[in-house]
Each structure stands twice: as structure tokens, then as C-alpha cells.
Design an enzyme around this catalytic site. Structure first.
Site, PDB file in Angstrom:
ATOM      1  N   ASP A  10       0.871  -1.328   0.025  1.00 55.99           N
ATOM      2  CA  ASP A  10       0.095  -0.251  -0.027  1.00 55.99           C
ATOM      3  C   ASP A  10       0.851   1.262   0.155  1.00 55.99           C
ATOM      4  OD1 ASP A  10      -2.522   1.555   0.357  1.00 55.99           O
ATOM      5  OD2 ASP A  10      -1.473   1.881   2.328  1.00 55.99           O
ATOM      6  N   ASP A  12      -0.325   5.229   0.636  1.00 58.28           N
ATOM      7  CA  ASP A  12      -0.679   6.179   1.785  1.00 58.28           C
ATOM      8  C   ASP A  12      -0.864   5.784   3.133  1.00 58.28           C
ATOM      9  OD1 ASP A  12      -0.984   8.798   2.857  1.00 58.28           O
ATOM     10  OD2 ASP A  12      -2.640   9.523   1.328  1.00 58.28           O
TER      11      ASP A  12
END
EC number: 3.1.3.-
Length: 258
Positions: A10, A12
Site C-alpha cells: 500500500d 498512503d
């Protein structure tokens, strides 16, 4: 800790936070590169092209990245549409990254019904007319697809509406459930695995959000690594039953041993 031949990561809250750099995220990627371990940044963000995501990582976070190392929910949606019969025209509520991915996949973009599919995503230029036309197309038989169902996106202003807010609007108006592509759905993970030609037991999902990143990995039968640098709260996760806990948990990606 186990060895993995691939990492899905991932962005952010995991590698950076908005414009804020995470030195631990940069070091983590550098360690993967040094070990020659394959990795992909798997993101629910459908607004950006892979080139734009790679440029942000390279220019703003000092993590040299190529577009081939990025897999967005827009790309996954395009890959999904390719697997579906009798879909040629697509009505989109979304931004440039999604439109580019769908067009490059060979589909015709339309603004009104009839359409074979309707794809709903984050659209910061949304209008009532766009939502109305999407509603009409689904009511006329178009396939209803959501890039993701993230309810909110954090920024300097606060928790702004995410794609899920628009999806709920259309779901309510049409009384139709969408096919969800992005995390926590396993669809994006399965499609990303196909892209890298790996099985679920060869790759680990890394993220900061239990409800998206970790659930996506769990749903796909993958091992998962939850890092407490973003959304997840340790005291909340520790209350979950063992069967739905992350495989591994770390306070920082610096703590992870490849």
C-alpha cells in the site's frame, strides 16, 4: 519470518502520508531492491495513472519507481472488464486515471445510456447529471462496478468523501449492489497476482489499514503485514480473533526482516 518472492505494498500511510515522507518506507523499498525481491505498489487510488503514481514516488518521496511497479484500482477495473463477456461501452464517474485505463483497454467511453457497464470511482468534479446518467444506465441493464468503496480520504482539510460515498449514492438510487474491484475485495489482489505470475502463498500484502489492505490479503488467502504508521490502531486489532488477525504486525517497516 518467512521468505516471500513478492510484496504487494500500500502507499498512503504505509510508504508515505500525503506529502509527508516516511524514511522507513524509503528504506523498506531500498531493502527490497537490494535483495532483488519483486514488489508492486497496489493502491485503491483510481484518479492517477501509473505514470503519475510513479512520478510522485520518484520526485516527491525520493523512491525511484517505474509505472510497471504500480497497480491501481483503475488498472484492475480495466483488467476485470476484459474478462467479462459482451462489454464494449463503459460509462464512468471518475477521473483521468480511470478513464485512461479503460480507454487503453479498448473500451468505448460513453456519457449516457445505453452502456454495457457503469464504473463508479472518486470524482472530484462530480455533478448530479453524471450520477443521474449512471443511474439511468444501470436501471437499463448496465453492469454496476465500483473501483473501491473507501468512505473517506484524509487530507489537510479533513476526512473528505471517498469513492464509496458516490457508490452508495448510486446503490441507493438503483437498488443494485456493485461488483467491487479494489481493496478489501480479493479481486484486485487476484488480478495483481496474475500480472506478476505468482500464487497467493508467494506474496505478502503490506499496509497500514486493516479494513482495506489486510482484509484484501485475508480474502485472497495471502499472508499479511500490518504496519502501525497510518490508520490501524494496535489496541483495536489485538482484540480480533486469531483467524482474522494479520499474519505479522510491526510498529515500523524498519522492524520487518526480509
Amino acid at each position: 519470518m518467512s521468505n516471500y518472492s513478492g510484496y504487494f505494498i500500500d502507499l498512503d500511510g504505509t510508504i508515505y502520508k500525503g506529502r509527508e515522507r516516511y524514511p522507513s518506507g524509503k528504506r523498506f523499498v531500498e531493502r527490497l531492491q537490494a535483495a532483488e525481491i519483486d514488489y508492486r505498489f497496489v493502491t485503491n487510488n483510481s484518479t492517477k495513472t501509473p505514470e503519475e503514481v510513479a512520478r510522485n514516488l520518484t520526485d516527491n518521496h525520493d523512491i525511484p519507481t517505474s509505472p510497471e511497479q504500480v497497480y491501481t484500482s483503475a488498472m484492475a477495473t480495466a483488467d476485470f472488464l476484459r474478462t467479462q463477456p459482451k462489454i464494449e461501452s463503459v460509462l464512468i464517474v471518475g477521473e483521468g486515471g480511470l478513464k485512461t485505463a479503460i480507454e487503453q483497454a479498448g473500451f468505448q467511453l460513453v456519457a449516457k445510456a445505453p452502456a454495457d457497464a457503469v464504473v463508479i470511482a472518486l470524482d472530484r468534479d462530480v455533478t448530479y447529471e453524471k450520477l443521474m446518467e449512471a443511474t439511468f444506465a444501470i436501471q437499463a441493464g448496465a453492469r454496476f462496478i465500483a473501483t473501491n468503496i473507501d468512505t473517506n480520504l484524509p487530507n489537510e482539510l479533513g476526512m473528505t468523501p471517498g469513492a464509496g460515498a458516490f457508490v452508495t449514492f448510486i446503490e441507493t438510487a438503483t437498488q443494485t449492489k456493485p461488483v467491487v474491484i479494489g481493496k478489501p475485495s480479493k479481486t484486485i489482489i487476484d488480478l495483481a497476482l496474475a500480472r506478476v505470475d505468482k500464487n497467493a502463498n508467494e506474496v505478502i500484502m503490506v499496509g497500514d489499514n486493516y479494513n482495506t489492505d489486510i482484509k484484501a490479503g485475508l480474502n485472497a488467502g495471502m499472508d499479511t503485514l500490518l504496519v502501525y504508521t497510518g490508520v490501524a490502531v494496535k489496541t483495536d486489532v489485538q482484540q480480533y480473533e486469531a483467524a482474522v488477525r494479520p499474519t505479522y504486525e510491526v510498529d515500523s517497516l524498519d522492524d520487518w526482516i526480509l
